[in-house]
Design a protein around this motif. Structure first.
Motif, PDB file in Angstrom:
ATOM      1  N   ALA A  29      15.097   6.761  -4.474  1.00  0.00           N
ATOM      2  CA  ALA A  29      13.830   6.733  -4.958  1.00  0.00           C
ATOM      3  C   ALA A  29      12.930   6.459  -4.048  1.00  0.00           C
ATOM      4  CB  ALA A  29      14.039   5.637  -6.148  1.00  0.00           C
ATOM      5  N   GLN A  30      11.591   7.268  -4.284  1.00  0.00           N
ATOM      6  CA  GLN A  30      10.550   6.956  -3.380  1.00  0.00           C
ATOM      7  C   GLN A  30       9.440   6.368  -4.453  1.00  0.00           C
ATOM      8  OE1 GLN A  30       9.520  11.139  -2.380  1.00  0.00           O
ATOM      9  NE2 GLN A  30      10.516  10.728  -0.219  1.00  0.00           N
ATOM     10  N   PRO A  31       8.748   5.353  -3.726  1.00  0.00           N
ATOM     11  CA  PRO A  31       7.589   4.831  -4.145  1.00  0.00           C
ATOM     12  C   PRO A  31       6.558   5.830  -4.630  1.00  0.00           C
ATOM     13  CG  PRO A  31       7.623   4.144  -1.888  1.00  0.00           C
ATOM     14  CD  PRO A  31       8.849   4.978  -2.175  1.00  0.00           C
ATOM     15  N   THR A  32       5.998   5.562  -5.733  1.00  0.00           N
ATOM     16  CA  THR A  32       4.863   6.242  -6.037  1.00  0.00           C
ATOM     17  C   THR A  32       3.454   5.717  -5.440  1.00  0.00           C
ATOM     18  OG1 THR A  32       4.588   5.022  -8.063  1.00  0.00           O
ATOM     19  CG2 THR A  32       6.013   6.800  -8.298  1.00  0.00           C
ATOM     20  N   THR A  33       2.568   6.583  -5.504  1.00  0.00           N
ATOM     21  CA  THR A  33       1.285   6.082  -5.029  1.00  0.00           C
ATOM     22  C   THR A  33       0.686   4.910  -5.831  1.00  0.00           C
ATOM     23  OG1 THR A  33       0.741   8.427  -4.540  1.00  0.00           O
ATOM     24  CG2 THR A  33      -1.214   6.862  -4.665  1.00  0.00           C
ATOM     25  N   ALA A  34       0.767   5.187  -7.257  1.00  0.00           N
ATOM     26  CA  ALA A  34       0.445   3.955  -8.174  1.00  0.00           C
ATOM     27  C   ALA A  34       1.168   2.732  -7.842  1.00  0.00           C
ATOM     28  CB  ALA A  34       0.657   4.477  -9.437  1.00  0.00           C
ATOM     29  N   PHE A  35       2.548   2.928  -7.525  1.00  0.00           N
ATOM     30  CA  PHE A  35       3.190   1.787  -6.977  1.00  0.00           C
ATOM     31  C   PHE A  35       2.669   1.076  -5.959  1.00  0.00           C
ATOM     32  CE2 PHE A  35       6.850  -0.215  -4.692  1.00  0.00           C
ATOM     33  CZ  PHE A  35       7.153  -1.557  -5.763  1.00  0.00           C
ATOM     34  N   ILE A  36       2.331   1.773  -4.870  1.00  0.00           N
ATOM     35  CA  ILE A  36       2.114   1.572  -3.641  1.00  0.00           C
ATOM     36  C   ILE A  36       0.614   0.583  -3.625  1.00  0.00           C
ATOM     37  CG2 ILE A  36       1.232   2.202  -1.272  1.00  0.00           C
ATOM     38  CD1 ILE A  36       3.185   4.379  -1.330  1.00  0.00           C
ATOM     39  N   TYR A  37      -0.275   1.189  -4.612  1.00  0.00           N
ATOM     40  CA  TYR A  37      -1.602   0.459  -4.904  1.00  0.00           C
ATOM     41  C   TYR A  37      -1.572  -0.840  -5.529  1.00  0.00           C
ATOM     42  CZ  TYR A  37      -4.365   4.823  -3.625  1.00  0.00           C
ATOM     43  OH  TYR A  37      -4.890   5.984  -3.114  1.00  0.00           O
ATOM     44  N   SER A  38      -0.479  -0.860  -6.323  1.00  0.00           N
ATOM     45  CA  SER A  38      -0.159  -2.162  -7.059  1.00  0.00           C
ATOM     46  C   SER A  38       0.324  -3.179  -6.141  1.00  0.00           C
ATOM     47  CB  SER A  38       0.479  -1.851  -8.144  1.00  0.00           C
ATOM     48  OG  SER A  38       1.827  -1.717  -7.852  1.00  0.00           O
ATOM     49  N   ILE A  39       1.020  -2.918  -5.040  1.00  0.00           N
ATOM     50  CA  ILE A  39       1.766  -3.675  -4.077  1.00  0.00           C
ATOM     51  C   ILE A  39       0.988  -4.120  -2.978  1.00  0.00           C
ATOM     52  CG2 ILE A  39       3.784  -4.012  -2.647  1.00  0.00           C
ATOM     53  CD1 ILE A  39       4.353  -4.322  -5.640  1.00  0.00           C
ATOM     54  N   VAL A  40       0.339  -3.056  -2.522  1.00  0.00           N
ATOM     55  CA  VAL A  40      -0.371  -3.516  -0.933  1.00  0.00           C
ATOM     56  C   VAL A  40      -2.002  -3.517  -1.379  1.00  0.00           C
ATOM     57  CG1 VAL A  40      -0.998  -2.542   1.071  1.00  0.00           C
ATOM     58  CG2 VAL A  40       1.030  -1.652   0.259  1.00  0.00           C
ATOM     59  N   SER A  41      -2.350  -4.855  -1.036  1.00  0.00           N
ATOM     60  CA  SER A  41      -3.730  -5.353  -1.326  1.00  0.00           C
ATOM     61  C   SER A  41      -4.710  -4.896  -0.188  1.00  0.00           C
ATOM     62  CB  SER A  41      -3.608  -6.671  -1.626  1.00  0.00           C
ATOM     63  OG  SER A  41      -3.089  -7.436  -0.513  1.00  0.00           O
ATOM     64  N   SER A  42      -4.062  -4.893   1.096  1.00  0.00           N
ATOM     65  CA  SER A  42      -5.096  -4.664   2.192  1.00  0.00           C
ATOM     66  C   SER A  42      -5.921  -3.233   2.048  1.00  0.00           C
ATOM     67  CB  SER A  42      -4.287  -4.834   3.438  1.00  0.00           C
ATOM     68  OG  SER A  42      -5.279  -4.487   4.571  1.00  0.00           O
ATOM     69  N   GLN A  43      -7.337  -3.482   2.076  1.00  0.00           N
ATOM     70  CA  GLN A  43      -7.950  -2.087   2.118  1.00  0.00           C
ATOM     71  C   GLN A  43      -7.626  -1.382   3.372  1.00  0.00           C
ATOM     72  OE1 GLN A  43      -9.620  -0.833  -0.685  1.00  0.00           O
ATOM     73  NE2 GLN A  43      -8.853  -2.549  -1.593  1.00  0.00           N
ATOM     74  N   GLU A  44      -7.381  -2.018   4.338  1.00  0.00           N
ATOM     75  CA  GLU A  44      -7.270  -1.335   5.812  1.00  0.00           C
ATOM     76  C   GLU A  44      -5.970  -0.492   5.722  1.00  0.00           C
ATOM     77  OE1 GLU A  44      -6.623  -2.338  10.455  1.00  0.00           O
ATOM     78  OE2 GLU A  44      -7.250  -3.808   9.106  1.00  0.00           O
ATOM     79  N   ILE A  45      -4.944  -1.121   5.128  1.00  0.00           N
ATOM     80  CA  ILE A  45      -3.606  -0.401   4.981  1.00  0.00           C
ATOM     81  C   ILE A  45      -3.759   0.568   3.807  1.00  0.00           C
ATOM     82  CG2 ILE A  45      -1.102  -0.827   4.566  1.00  0.00           C
ATOM     83  CD1 ILE A  45      -2.208  -1.815   7.074  1.00  0.00           C
ATOM     84  N   ILE A  46      -4.404   0.486   3.078  1.00  0.00           N
ATOM     85  CA  ILE A  46      -4.479   1.510   1.908  1.00  0.00           C
ATOM     86  C   ILE A  46      -5.145   2.720   2.601  1.00  0.00           C
ATOM     87  CG2 ILE A  46      -5.692   2.130  -0.077  1.00  0.00           C
ATOM     88  CD1 ILE A  46      -3.335   0.594  -0.648  1.00  0.00           C
ATOM     89  N   ALA A  47      -6.326   2.559   3.315  1.00  0.00           N
ATOM     90  CA  ALA A  47      -7.061   3.474   3.836  1.00  0.00           C
ATOM     91  C   ALA A  47      -6.050   4.416   5.029  1.00  0.00           C
ATOM     92  CB  ALA A  47      -8.127   3.135   4.844  1.00  0.00           C
ATOM     93  N   LYS A  48      -5.220   3.564   5.629  1.00  0.00           N
ATOM     94  CA  LYS A  48      -4.248   4.308   6.519  1.00  0.00           C
ATOM     95  C   LYS A  48      -3.283   5.061   5.683  1.00  0.00           C
ATOM     96  CE  LYS A  48      -4.308   1.079  10.376  1.00  0.00           C
ATOM     97  NZ  LYS A  48      -3.323   0.247  11.153  1.00  0.00           N
ATOM     98  N   TYR A  49      -3.002   4.794   4.188  1.00  0.00           N
ATOM     99  CA  TYR A  49      -1.962   5.380   3.641  1.00  0.00           C
ATOM    100  C   TYR A  49      -2.594   6.560   3.127  1.00  0.00           C
ATOM    101  CZ  TYR A  49       0.403   6.651  -0.799  1.00  0.00           C
ATOM    102  OH  TYR A  49       0.774   7.144  -1.765  1.00  0.00           O
ATOM    103  N   GLU A  50      -3.831   6.710   2.637  1.00  0.00           N
ATOM    104  CA  GLU A  50      -4.625   7.691   1.983  1.00  0.00           C
ATOM    105  C   GLU A  50      -4.746   8.897   3.238  1.00  0.00           C
ATOM    106  OE1 GLU A  50      -8.352   5.857   0.577  1.00  0.00           O
ATOM    107  OE2 GLU A  50      -7.297   5.462  -1.418  1.00  0.00           O
ATOM    108  N   LYS A  51      -5.035   8.420   4.477  1.00  0.00           N
ATOM    109  CA  LYS A  51      -5.237   9.390   5.691  1.00  0.00           C
ATOM    110  C   LYS A  51      -3.814  10.038   5.701  1.00  0.00           C
ATOM    111  CE  LYS A  51      -8.931   7.352   8.240  1.00  0.00           C
ATOM    112  NZ  LYS A  51      -9.325   6.479   9.701  1.00  0.00           N
ATOM    113  N   ALA A  52      -2.733   9.450   5.503  1.00  0.00           N
ATOM    114  CA  ALA A  52      -1.415   9.838   5.817  1.00  0.00           C
ATOM    115  C   ALA A  52      -0.985  10.983   4.729  1.00  0.00           C
ATOM    116  CB  ALA A  52      -0.328   8.729   5.657  1.00  0.00           C
ATOM    117  N   LEU A  53      -1.581  10.612   3.378  1.00  0.00           N
ATOM    118  CA  LEU A  53      -1.480  11.586   2.463  1.00  0.00           C
ATOM    119  C   LEU A  53      -2.296  12.763   2.720  1.00  0.00           C
ATOM    120  CD1 LEU A  53      -1.619   9.333  -1.062  1.00  0.00           C
ATOM    121  CD2 LEU A  53       0.260  10.481   0.285  1.00  0.00           C
TER     122      LEU A  53
END
Length: 243
Positions: A29-53
């Motif tokens: 199973a792969q983690p969904t975007t919604a799941f990642i947003y609910s788990i990761v709180s760092s805005q810097e890490i979220i920004a890197k995730y969105e760049k990867a997407l």
């Protein structure tokens, strides 16, 4: 949650989050975007995730590509079937969509920009840097047919290569000049320098065409059209030098 947060953060920082799966080996199973947003709180890490997407999305779309400006540009370009390319709306760089060369290279074709090949030993080397295409080719320095035709070909290549290199360097000078004028333009009490900036842009484009004309002329085997092309190139070069 702490374990998931650490796992996802590590995957994002390693640029491996797009295809990551549950850490349990038996689970695909792969983690969904919604799941990642609910788990990761760092805005810097979220920004890197969105760049990867975003990178993944561009890579999956055959009609999209990144601007190839070697100085760096994060603009996404729409190919739209254009082989020659279109200017980037952000940095004005013109990319070629048909080959791996980083910029549009008219009048030279894509095949011209790939590599050159020795007629005697078939050694291939890069037009721009002259380095061999195959690192295991060790005898190319000794490859020289001791005949007048080969000597003439070598001299012809050197002449065109020197001219090509000169125009590339002159183009870099025009770019540097334009950047300097742009910074001066921001100073107070300085009159409008738009006409100088436009002249620099024309210089950059002219030097680019002259550089790739050297590649085109080197490969041109049509002696009838060669004289016309050389005459046009010479006229452009004279006007460019005057500017």
């Amino acid at each position: 949650q702490p374990c998931w947060r650490e796992y996802l953060t590590t995957r994002i920082e390693q640029n491996m989050v797009v295809n990551c799966t549950c850490p349990i080996s038996e689970c695909c199973a792969q983690p969904t975007t919604a799941f990642i947003y609910s788990i990761v709180s760092s805005q810097e890490i979220i920004a890197k995730y969105e760049k990867a997407l975003l990178r993944r999305y561009v890579e999956c779309c055959s009609n999209l590509t990144w601007c190839t400006n070697p100085q760096g540009c994060d603009q996404i370009l729409l190919k739209d079937g254009l082989g020659y390319g279109a200017a980037c709306s952000k940095c004005s760089w013109i990319s070629c969509f048909n080959c791996s060369f980083p910029e549009a290279h008219y009048p030279a074709s894509c095949s011209h920009m790939s590599r050159m090949t020795c007629a005697k030993c078939n050694h291939g080397f890069c037009w721009r840097c002259l380095k061999p295409w195959r690192p295991n080719h060790k005898d190319y320095y000794n490859c020289s047919a001791m005949v007048s035709k080969a000597a003439w070909q070598e001299k012809r290549f050197q002449d065109y290569n020197e001219r090509c290199t000169f125009h590339h360097r002159a183009r870099e000078f025009a770019t540097s000049l334009r950047n300097s004028i742009s910074s001066i333009r921001e100073m107070p009490k300085i009159r409008n320098l738009t006409f100088v900036l436009n002249a620099c842009k024309v210089l950059e484009q002219a030097r680019k065409v002259l550089a790739y004309s050297c590649v085109y002329n080197y490969y041109n085997q049509d002696t009838e059209s060669m004289a016309i092309v050389e005459q046009q190139t010479e006229s452009l070069e004279l006007l460019t030098n005057a500017l």
